[in-house]
Scaffold this motif. Structure first.
Motif, PDB file in Angstrom:
ATOM      1  N   ILE A 161       0.721  -1.385   0.058  1.00  0.00           N
ATOM      2  CA  ILE A 161       0.100   0.130  -0.099  1.00  0.00           C
ATOM      3  C   ILE A 161       0.734   1.160   0.022  1.00  0.00           C
ATOM      4  O   ILE A 161       0.306   2.292   0.021  1.00  0.00           O
ATOM      5  N   ILE A 166       2.192   5.549   3.444  1.00  0.00           N
ATOM      6  CA  ILE A 166       0.852   5.317   4.267  1.00  0.00           C
ATOM      7  C   ILE A 166       0.343   6.886   4.376  1.00  0.00           C
ATOM      8  O   ILE A 166      -0.867   6.914   4.486  1.00  0.00           O
ATOM      9  N   GLY A 167       1.375   7.878   4.462  1.00  0.00           N
ATOM     10  CA  GLY A 167       0.837   9.216   4.442  1.00  0.00           C
ATOM     11  C   GLY A 167      -0.328   9.497   3.311  1.00  0.00           C
ATOM     12  O   GLY A 167      -1.223  10.255   3.601  1.00  0.00           O
ATOM     13  N   VAL A 216       0.899  -0.344  10.500  1.00  0.00           N
ATOM     14  CA  VAL A 216       1.113  -1.015   9.273  1.00  0.00           C
ATOM     15  C   VAL A 216       2.025  -2.231   9.621  1.00  0.00           C
ATOM     16  O   VAL A 216       3.268  -1.831  10.328  1.00  0.00           O
ATOM     17  N   VAL A 224       4.349  -5.869   7.536  1.00  0.00           N
ATOM     18  CA  VAL A 224       4.342  -6.503   6.083  1.00  0.00           C
ATOM     19  C   VAL A 224       4.383  -8.039   6.557  1.00  0.00           C
ATOM     20  O   VAL A 224       5.305  -8.497   7.085  1.00  0.00           O
ATOM     21  N   THR A 239       9.275  -3.158   8.246  1.00  0.00           N
ATOM     22  CA  THR A 239       9.677  -1.910   8.511  1.00  0.00           C
ATOM     23  C   THR A 239       8.398  -0.960   9.208  1.00  0.00           C
ATOM     24  O   THR A 239       8.690   0.154   9.641  1.00  0.00           O
ATOM     25  N   ASP A 261       4.074  10.391   9.609  1.00  0.00           N
ATOM     26  CA  ASP A 261       4.211   9.178   8.499  1.00  0.00           C
ATOM     27  C   ASP A 261       5.613   8.765   8.484  1.00  0.00           C
ATOM     28  O   ASP A 261       6.520   9.268   7.733  1.00  0.00           O
ATOM     29  N   ALA A 320      13.306   3.138   5.860  1.00  0.00           N
ATOM     30  CA  ALA A 320      12.428   2.246   5.145  1.00  0.00           C
ATOM     31  C   ALA A 320      13.346   1.486   4.277  1.00  0.00           C
ATOM     32  O   ALA A 320      14.459   1.912   3.748  1.00  0.00           O
ATOM     33  N   LEU A 364       9.792  22.499  11.965  1.00  0.00           N
ATOM     34  CA  LEU A 364       8.876  22.254  11.195  1.00  0.00           C
ATOM     35  C   LEU A 364       7.594  21.344  11.957  1.00  0.00           C
ATOM     36  O   LEU A 364       8.249  20.730  12.848  1.00  0.00           O
TER      37      LEU A 364
END
Ligand code: NAD
Length: 361
Positions: free
Chosen positions: A123, A126-127, A144, A146, A164, A180, A187, A322
């Motif tokens: 998928i 995920i963001g 999430v 895998v 991950t 995210d 990753a 940020l």
């Protein structure tokens, strides 16, 4: 490894090419467009690890029967505020929107909804799903994993025990506030990018079977050849979980929630006789409607708090604080205006996949 020169291409042209590739590989025009949209969207936000670099691997997955074209979701279990959804091994870019929209509709009606998605093809970023819920005015939280995807060593260990396992929280706004990240130091796609001459890995990202830390992608993939496959099955080492015991703990809970509770399965153990692995994503998503919580000014108040956080004096001269989602929004604006830079090897592998399918680039 130093960062190498890039080929820059406009998002629209790249989307058309990627859609054509998938249609030639056997998807419908609609599905090809979905896959292209989401992969390019990942590049636009700066997450090249989950962008078009995946094209050759996705095409191979389709050709080898590890992901299926033309699938839809099956609702296995359902109540007023929850559902268990099976993705039937379809492309994540088809299954993801269907599962997320299902949760959004229920949360808009009832105030909240938990969706346990299992057996979906990759998928991606995920963001995208946090942004989709935010665009519908909802807060969302995603855990999430895998299935059969173990490549991350837990805190204190050297052996692969987690995937991950990304975690994501989306908050509505323009742009949305969006946390995210993978719960590994990087990753897997970032190791892929580094192996193609892209951004080098941070110190201590990988660990070899003897417990020595490494930044060499070969620790994960074994000996590399140019344009050759990048298969974690060929390497002995692992990516490390981020944030010591805390990050490793979130990764662990992703496996329990996205792998065990959804019924999709955990990242391991992988039976020794397994020669081919059909890797699927599981995702436990919680959708919340702020209006149902009486938070009528939620978006404005969340934004005001974000502005307060940003008003902190920077730690370094010329620096800036940020908030989550801000780097992605800035990169999107820049790449929409100036194009998407792709590592030359990444571009070459896409062109080669296109040519194999009879498309002239
Ligand atoms: P990352 O380390 O780049 O972290 C991204 C997050 O940190 C974002 O929320 C971003 O807004 C925030 N951020 C970045 N710089 C910031 C700063 N200076 N100040 C404040 N916030 C800042 O992400 P990652 O771990 O490399 O993950 C990359 C992508 O990979 C994610 O989109 C993730 O969903 C995806 N992923 C998917 C899978 C899968 O199985 N489908 C697996 C792993 C990762």
């Amino acid at each position: 490894m130093a960062e190498l020169p890039t080929h820059t291409i406009a998002a629209e042209a790249l989307t058309r090419l990627v859609a054509d590739i998938f249609v030639r590989a056997g998807t419908s025009a609609e599905e090809g467009a979905h896959i292209a949209h989401h992969l390019v969207s990942s590049n636009l936000t700066g997450h090249d690890s989950h962008g078009v670099i995946r094209v050759p691997r996705y095409v191979l997955n389709l050709q080898q029967g590890d992901v299926f074209a033309g699938q839809t979701i099956t609702v296995a279990v359902e109540g007023p505020t929850h559902a268990v959804i099976d993705g039937n091994g379809g492309f994540g870019q088809t299954i993801g929107p269907l599962a997320v929209d299902y949760g959004i509709a229920k949360a808009q009606a009832a105030g909240l909804c938990v969706v346990a998605l299992r057996n979906s093809g990759h998928i991606g970023r995920i963001g995208d799903w946090g942004e989709r819920a935010a665009a519908a005015g909802l807060v969302s939280i995603h855990f999430v994993n895998v299935r059969m995807g173990q490549i991350v060593a837990p805190f204190g260990g050297v052996d692969r025990r987690f995937s991950t396992n990304p975690f994501c929280v989306g908050i509505p706004g323009d742009p949305p506030l969006l946390l995210d990240f993978a719960t590994s130091i990087v990753a897997e796609g970032k190791v892929l990018v580094a192996s193609n001459g892209g951004k080098p890995l941070p110190e201590g990202a990988l660990i070899d079977p003897d417990g020595d830390l490494s930044t060499d992608p070969q620790t994960l993939y074994g000996t590399l050849t140019q344009n050759g496959p990048r298969d974690p099955g060929n390497g002995q080492g692992a990516i490390r979980a981020f944030g010591d015991h805390k990050g490793s703990g979130i990764a662990f809970m992703c496996e329990i929630l996205a792998g065990v509770l959804t019924g999709g399965g955990t990242s391991g153990p992988i039976p020794p006789a397994t020669t081919r692995r059909r890797v699927t994503n599981g995702m436990l998503s919680i959708y919340l409607s702020p209006d149902h919580f009486g938070a009528q000014h939620f978006v404005a108040e969340a934004r005001a708090y974000a502005d307060y956080v940003k008003s902190s004096r920077p730690a370094h001269a010329g620096g800036e604080v940020l908030v989550p989602g801000e780097p992605e929004a800035r990169t999107r604006a820049d790449r929409l205006a100036h194009g998407i830079p792709l590592q030359l090897d990444t571009w070459a592998s896409i062109v080669s996949t296109a040519r194999e399918l009879g498309i002239s680039v």
